[in-house]
Motif scaffolding. Sequence first.
Motif, PDB file in Angstrom:
ATOM      1  N   PRO A  83      11.931   4.648  -3.376  1.00  0.00           N
ATOM      2  CA  PRO A  83      12.851   4.549  -4.511  1.00  0.00           C
ATOM      3  C   PRO A  83      13.209   5.920  -5.044  1.00  0.00           C
ATOM      4  O   PRO A  83      12.387   6.843  -5.012  1.00  0.00           O
TER       5      PRO A  83
ATOM      6  N   ARG B 297      15.638  -5.985  -5.701  1.00  0.00           N
ATOM      7  CA  ARG B 297      16.361  -4.796  -6.123  1.00  0.00           C
ATOM      8  C   ARG B 297      17.172  -5.143  -7.359  1.00  0.00           C
ATOM      9  O   ARG B 297      17.524  -6.316  -7.566  1.00  0.00           O
TER      10      ARG B 297
ATOM     11  N   TYR C 153      18.400  -9.383 -10.716  1.00  0.00           N
ATOM     12  CA  TYR C 153      17.791  -8.834  -9.513  1.00  0.00           C
ATOM     13  C   TYR C 153      18.209  -9.677  -8.320  1.00  0.00           C
ATOM     14  O   TYR C 153      18.671 -10.816  -8.452  1.00  0.00           O
TER      15      TYR C 153
ATOM     16  N   ARG D  89      12.752  -2.175  -6.151  1.00  0.00           N
ATOM     17  CA  ARG D  89      13.216  -0.978  -5.471  1.00  0.00           C
ATOM     18  C   ARG D  89      14.736  -0.918  -5.526  1.00  0.00           C
ATOM     19  O   ARG D  89      15.407  -1.950  -5.439  1.00  0.00           O
ATOM     20  N   SER D  90      15.266   0.264  -5.641  1.00  0.00           N
ATOM     21  CA  SER D  90      16.711   0.458  -5.546  1.00  0.00           C
ATOM     22  C   SER D  90      17.069   0.533  -4.067  1.00  0.00           C
ATOM     23  O   SER D  90      16.751   1.511  -3.395  1.00  0.00           O
TER      24      SER D  90
END
Length: 339
Positions: free
Chosen positions: A9, A118, A127, A151-152
């Motif tokens: 990330p 994400r 999300y 997490r991106s």
Amino acid sequence: MARKINFDPPSNEATTPAAEPRDAAPQRARPLLGLDRPIKQSSALGAISQSLGGISEKVKRAEEIEQKLIEGQVIVELDPALIDDSFVPDRMESPEEQNAAFRELIRQHGQNVPILVRPKPGATERYEVAFGHRRLRAARELGIKVRAVVRSLTDEQLVIAQGQENSGRTDLTFIERARFAARLEERQFAREIIMASLNVDKAALSRLISIATRVPASVIDAVGPAPAFGRVRWQELTELLEQENNRARAIELVQAPDFAALDTDKRFESLFAGLRQKAARARAETWSAADGTHAAKVARQGRKLTLTFDDRVAPNFGEFVRDRLQTLYDQFKAGGKPD
């Protein structure tokens, strides 16, 4: 050349301006909430010092999640209502008894393995799940929060994580993997990305996509995941479907009232048997010579035509025809007229 995908990330920490006093708290961005206003963090304790008074409940939830992430707690608890399914589905509907058994396992023993999500692009405070769809569904049905890692991820990273997690647990059936590959192809993902997501080589990927696109979607939906049947049997079914009128016949079979009552493996067997029986009935027609001799049998299956000779009826007639195949082919190429 395949592109390396990094799942780490991005850091949320901003550089502290030089003009700030030495005891000023460092500033952190708030990617989950999507607000420009930063959260202050104590450099000594790593705790959020900003007061939550007067902020909406949605903001409070986002800040609690961010605080846990800032403090190094990788796993957080999320409300399942805030999580959407992946934009590329990989699973077909499981039987209710399987869902009930998995749900009871989570109820009794808790969720041991977190899901991966994400922040959903273009949707603040929502999300999107990369993997863990069954755990997410169980949490929804039980009315509990779901443990997750946030997490991106880019679209490419998400589908690779989604596919590799399922491949690592050998959790998807052949036709689910095939359909997942075909859906990624439809969305114009590079072949390298699809191969990485399913952990297959180029030839295996081509076979997956070929079968998923040659079998009508309505037939796949009606049959279901069919875990007992792999590539060879689905390939055989595909070849049966390409015989004359078998696609229409398949749709009739899967729409029969008693078809849906079967379990998914039985549905595959029933469809396969129904198509093969039809092919067998139309398999051969006897060709009779002018003198009444049944000299050969002609069978047509889709685009294939087969001649069968019986030496007991017309000895050596098959060899006679075989030795003249080149002459017959030349006549065919010349317009089908004999010399």
